[in-house]
Design an enzyme around this catalytic site. Sequence first.
Site, PDB file in Angstrom:
ATOM      1  N   HIS A 169     -11.239  24.742  34.246  1.00 16.76           N
ATOM      2  CA  HIS A 169     -10.452  23.757  33.575  1.00 16.76           C
ATOM      3  C   HIS A 169     -10.293  23.266  32.499  1.00 16.76           C
ATOM      4  CE1 HIS A 169      -7.128  21.365  35.198  1.00 16.76           C
ATOM      5  NE2 HIS A 169      -7.884  20.405  34.309  1.00 16.76           N
ATOM      6  N   PRO A 170      -9.114  23.083  31.889  1.00 20.75           N
ATOM      7  CA  PRO A 170      -7.220  23.551  32.368  1.00 20.75           C
ATOM      8  C   PRO A 170      -7.426  25.594  32.333  1.00 20.75           C
ATOM      9  CG  PRO A 170      -7.552  23.230  30.664  1.00 20.75           C
ATOM     10  CD  PRO A 170      -9.172  22.479  30.698  1.00 20.75           C
TER      11      PRO A 170
END
Length: 130
Positions: free
Chosen positions: A109-110
Amino acid sequence: GFAGHVNYDVIPGVIYTHPEVATAGKSEEQLKDAGVAYNVGTFPFSANSRARCVNDSDGLVKILSDKETDRILGVHVIGPNAGEMIMEGVIGMEYGASSEDIARTCHAHPTLSEAFKEACMATYSSPIHF
């Protein structure tokens, strides 16, 4: 030399436009024609933080899985990096993964690939971020 193994059912097709389009496995039309019961999960890039940060959030990821076994039968991606992202689906289909298998795998993430995870979650349950 030895003959190679090729599974023609999961060869990815990619159209290098903007947004990119990538597909592998069966389409909904093919599954309907074959009388296969299936689930559909989608996740839009507009709900993906990385796509929004790079201002490239058009498109979605769509996963098709067998209604009874949850085995992934088709993967379709329209959006940023679709030509690269399709490989997660190809590997999953080649080795008989379910949408839940992919959804339970940790994704960084991200990243754009989180949209793939979320589409898998939508296929067997519900996505977290949409």
